[in-house]
Design a protein around this motif. Structure first.
Motif, PDB file in Angstrom:
ATOM      1  N   ARG A   7       0.824  -1.209   0.000  1.00 54.74           N
ATOM      2  CA  ARG A   7       0.000   0.000   0.000  1.00 54.74           C
ATOM      3  C   ARG A   7       0.857   1.258   0.000  1.00 54.74           C
ATOM      4  N   TYR A   8       1.928   1.268   0.768  1.00 52.85           N
ATOM      5  CA  TYR A   8       2.814   2.435   0.826  1.00 52.85           C
ATOM      6  C   TYR A   8       3.373   2.733  -0.566  1.00 52.85           C
ATOM      7  N   GLN A   9       3.861   1.696  -1.226  1.00 53.58           N
ATOM      8  CA  GLN A   9       4.429   1.893  -2.556  1.00 53.58           C
ATOM      9  C   GLN A   9       3.371   2.433  -3.520  1.00 53.58           C
ATOM     10  N   GLY A  10       2.188   1.840  -3.520  1.00 52.47           N
ATOM     11  CA  GLY A  10       1.165   2.233  -4.480  1.00 52.47           C
ATOM     12  C   GLY A  10       0.518   3.569  -4.188  1.00 52.47           C
ATOM     13  N   PHE A  11       0.206   3.822  -2.933  1.00 56.76           N
ATOM     14  CA  PHE A  11      -0.542   5.045  -2.610  1.00 56.76           C
ATOM     15  C   PHE A  11       0.367   6.221  -2.243  1.00 56.76           C
ATOM     16  N   VAL A  12       1.306   6.008  -1.354  1.00 55.00           N
ATOM     17  CA  VAL A  12       2.139   7.114  -0.861  1.00 55.00           C
ATOM     18  C   VAL A  12       3.214   7.481  -1.887  1.00 55.00           C
ATOM     19  N   GLU A  13       4.006   6.497  -2.296  1.00 57.98           N
ATOM     20  CA  GLU A  13       5.116   6.796  -3.217  1.00 57.98           C
ATOM     21  C   GLU A  13       4.638   7.151  -4.621  1.00 57.98           C
ATOM     22  N   GLN A  14       3.700   6.379  -5.162  1.00 58.39           N
ATOM     23  CA  GLN A  14       3.340   6.553  -6.566  1.00 58.39           C
ATOM     24  C   GLN A  14       2.186   7.522  -6.801  1.00 58.39           C
ATOM     25  N   GLN A  15       1.274   7.632  -5.833  1.00 55.34           N
ATOM     26  CA  GLN A  15       0.131   8.519  -6.028  1.00 55.34           C
ATOM     27  C   GLN A  15       0.195   9.774  -5.164  1.00 55.34           C
TER      28      GLN A  15
END
Length: 84
Positions: free
Chosen positions: A18-26
């Motif tokens: 979730r961190y990679q998809g939401f925080v880092e990428q979005q």
């Protein structure tokens, strides 16, 4: 294979995806990505052999209803139906 995330290491994988998809990428603020529902939700992981590649959570609502959310898929698995 989809399995519930029950152990602390499995929950760490949930939050890492979730961190990679939401925080880092979005660009979603971490304070918004993690919320009070996480503590009482059922978290799930999709596995490719020994690697978790996607996650989702199910929040129980009143009257036997639930809501699926926080669906996140690793970049290399997007477009392959992993989020369905």
């Amino acid at each position: 294979m989809v399995r519930p995330a029950l152990t602390p290491p499995e929950l760490e994988q949930v939050y890492a995806i979730r961190y990679q998809g939401f925080v880092e990428q979005q660009g979603v603020p971490l304070a918004e990505e993690r919320d009070e529902w996480d503590a009482r939700a059922h978290h799930w992981l999709l596995w490719d052999r020994e690697r978790a590649v996607a996650t989702a959570r199910l929040v129980s609502l009143e009257a036997g209803q639930g809501k699926v959310g926080r669906v996140a898929v690793l970049p290399e698995w997007r477009g392959r139906g992993a989020g369905r």
